[in-house]
Motif scaffolding. Structure first.
Motif, PDB file in Angstrom:
ATOM      1  N   HIS A  90       0.835  -1.204   0.000  1.00 53.74           N
ATOM      2  CA  HIS A  90       0.000   0.000   0.000  1.00 53.74           C
ATOM      3  C   HIS A  90       0.869   1.254   0.000  1.00 53.74           C
ATOM      4  O   HIS A  90       0.606   2.209  -0.743  1.00 53.74           O
ATOM      5  N   ALA A  91       1.911   1.262   0.830  1.00 50.14           N
ATOM      6  CA  ALA A  91       2.810   2.413   0.855  1.00 50.14           C
ATOM      7  C   ALA A  91       3.449   2.622  -0.515  1.00 50.14           C
ATOM      8  O   ALA A  91       3.517   3.742  -1.030  1.00 50.14           O
ATOM      9  N   LEU A 207      -6.894 -10.800   3.019  1.00 47.91           N
ATOM     10  CA  LEU A 207      -7.902  -9.747   3.024  1.00 47.91           C
ATOM     11  C   LEU A 207      -8.271  -9.443   1.583  1.00 47.91           C
ATOM     12  O   LEU A 207      -7.385  -9.260   0.738  1.00 47.91           O
ATOM     13  N   ARG A 208      -9.567  -9.364   1.290  1.00 52.28           N
ATOM     14  CA  ARG A 208     -10.009  -9.124  -0.082  1.00 52.28           C
ATOM     15  C   ARG A 208     -11.183  -8.145  -0.100  1.00 52.28           C
ATOM     16  O   ARG A 208     -11.998  -8.136   0.826  1.00 52.28           O
ATOM     17  N   ASP A 218      -6.486  -7.452  -2.692  1.00 54.65           N
ATOM     18  CA  ASP A 218      -6.222  -8.860  -2.403  1.00 54.65           C
ATOM     19  C   ASP A 218      -4.851  -8.924  -1.739  1.00 54.65           C
ATOM     20  O   ASP A 218      -3.821  -8.928  -2.413  1.00 54.65           O
ATOM     21  N   GLY A 219      -4.835  -8.921  -0.424  1.00 53.74           N
ATOM     22  CA  GLY A 219      -3.578  -8.850   0.305  1.00 53.74           C
ATOM     23  C   GLY A 219      -3.524  -9.837   1.448  1.00 53.74           C
ATOM     24  O   GLY A 219      -4.414 -10.677   1.615  1.00 53.74           O
ATOM     25  N   THR A 220      -2.480  -9.726   2.252  1.00 52.49           N
ATOM     26  CA  THR A 220      -2.287 -10.600   3.401  1.00 52.49           C
ATOM     27  C   THR A 220      -1.635  -9.829   4.536  1.00 52.49           C
ATOM     28  O   THR A 220      -0.822  -8.921   4.288  1.00 52.49           O
ATOM     29  N   THR A 221      -1.994 -10.192   5.743  1.00 53.95           N
ATOM     30  CA  THR A 221      -1.388  -9.530   6.893  1.00 53.95           C
ATOM     31  C   THR A 221       0.102  -9.834   7.017  1.00 53.95           C
ATOM     32  O   THR A 221       0.786  -9.195   7.819  1.00 53.95           O
ATOM     33  N   GLY A 250      -4.668  -1.051   9.237  1.00 57.41           N
ATOM     34  CA  GLY A 250      -4.096  -0.714   7.941  1.00 57.41           C
ATOM     35  C   GLY A 250      -4.662  -1.573   6.827  1.00 57.41           C
ATOM     36  O   GLY A 250      -5.302  -2.607   7.063  1.00 57.41           O
ATOM     37  N   THR A 251      -4.410  -1.153   5.594  1.00 61.78           N
ATOM     38  CA  THR A 251      -5.011  -1.812   4.428  1.00 61.78           C
ATOM     39  C   THR A 251      -3.952  -2.161   3.391  1.00 61.78           C
ATOM     40  O   THR A 251      -2.955  -1.437   3.249  1.00 61.78           O
ATOM     41  N   PRO A 252      -4.124  -3.255   2.669  1.00 59.16           N
ATOM     42  CA  PRO A 252      -3.199  -3.587   1.574  1.00 59.16           C
ATOM     43  C   PRO A 252      -3.453  -2.726   0.346  1.00 59.16           C
ATOM     44  O   PRO A 252      -4.378  -1.906   0.309  1.00 59.16           O
TER      45      PRO A 252
END
Length: 288
Positions: A90-91, A207-208, A218-221, A250-252
């Motif tokens: 995300h950053a 996380l989706r 579509d990410g992962t912690t 936070g978010t992906p």
């Protein structure tokens, strides 16, 4: 255990999911799923009642029946604490340098709505955006925690949050993040509060998020810059965390702000979110 609150806004009733997914009535154990329940051995009492088979089916608390509203799984949190730019992807997608310490902001607790409630696009908005996030619910008072183990002990459970954000308000109206995070309905939460023993690995959850059926996040912690326990420990050095407080972590990548090929949210759009083991959300965007 998976706790939930079901019913009309302001009149939700507490429940827990049985082994077969049937909602069971917790009214004999607690009047609500809130900070008092979490801090007063409520989880242990509910677990004992569930194991003994003492909880009756909640006949009017049926998530499978059309029209049954699921509320946010925690009632009246004292505060919602957000962590910004906490995923490496995300950053990078937004052109920001990864932070050396967690970026912290506060959202009003009255931004919370149920997981399937409508989200209002605020007046004057041109850049309303979505953020699927893992949310942490605090279960005991935590201040000046000494280590990550103490931080883990302070966690009551996990749920899903959509940290809806108006980017123009956040970034172009004086640089104060809270302006873009605090609009009415901007924190859909739920459907369940899942206790830590039912989460296999909080550092490896998918996380989706989809908008109008199209996958956008579509990410992962695994990609968190600061892990869950570190965040709880870190925040406790600056503020007292109280039972029922919510931390959104936070978010992906995939938000509209970081994707010039995508438009921001508009009335009629539908967001669908899921996090492994924590359930699903679905919100429709409507004009305020």
């Amino acid at each position: 255990m998976k706790f939930l609150r079901i019913g009309p806004l302001g009149a939700e009733r507490p429940a827990v999911l049985g082994d077969d997914g049937t909602p069971l009535d917790l009214s004999a154990i607690t009047p609500d799923i809130d900070g008092a329940f979490l801090s007063d051995s409520g989880v242990e009492r509910a677990r004992a009642a569930l194991g003994a088979g003492d909880l009756p089916p909640a006949a009017d608390v049926d998530t499978a029946t059309p029209g049954r509203r699921v509320g946010a799984p925690i009632a009246t949190p004292g505060k919602i604490i957000g962590i910004g730019l906490n995923y490496t992807d995300h950053a990078a997608a937004t052109g920001a340098e990864p932070p050396v310490e967690p970026i912290v902001f506060i959202k009003p607790s009255d931004t919370i709505v149920g997981p399937d409630d409508d989200v209002l696009i605020p007046r004057g908005s041109s850049k309303t955006d979505h953020e699927v996030e893992l949310a942490v619910v605090i279960g005991r008072t935590a201040r000046y925690l000494e280590n990550l183990g103490a931080a883990a002990d302070a966690i009551a459970g996990y749920t899903i949050a959509n940290d809806v954000t108006e980017r123009e308000f956040q970034l172009e109206r004086g640089g104060q993040w809270d302006k873009g995070k605090s609009c009415e309905t901007f924190t859909p939460l739920g459907p369940w509060l899942v206790t830590p023993d039912e989460v296999d690995d909080v550092a490896a959850l998918g996380l989706r998020l989809r908008v109008n059926g199209a996958p956008v996040q579509d990410g992962t912690t695994k990609d968190m810059i600061f892990g869950v326990q570190h965040i709880v420990w870190y925040l406790s050095q600056f503020m007292a965390l109280r039972p029922g407080d919510v931390i959104i972590t936070g978010t992906p990548a995939g938000v509209a702000m970081g994707r010039p090929d995508r438009s921001f949210l508009r009335p009629g759009d539908v967001m669908e979110l899921e996090v492994d083991g924590l359930g699903r959300q679905r919100q429709r965007l409507v004009a305020a």
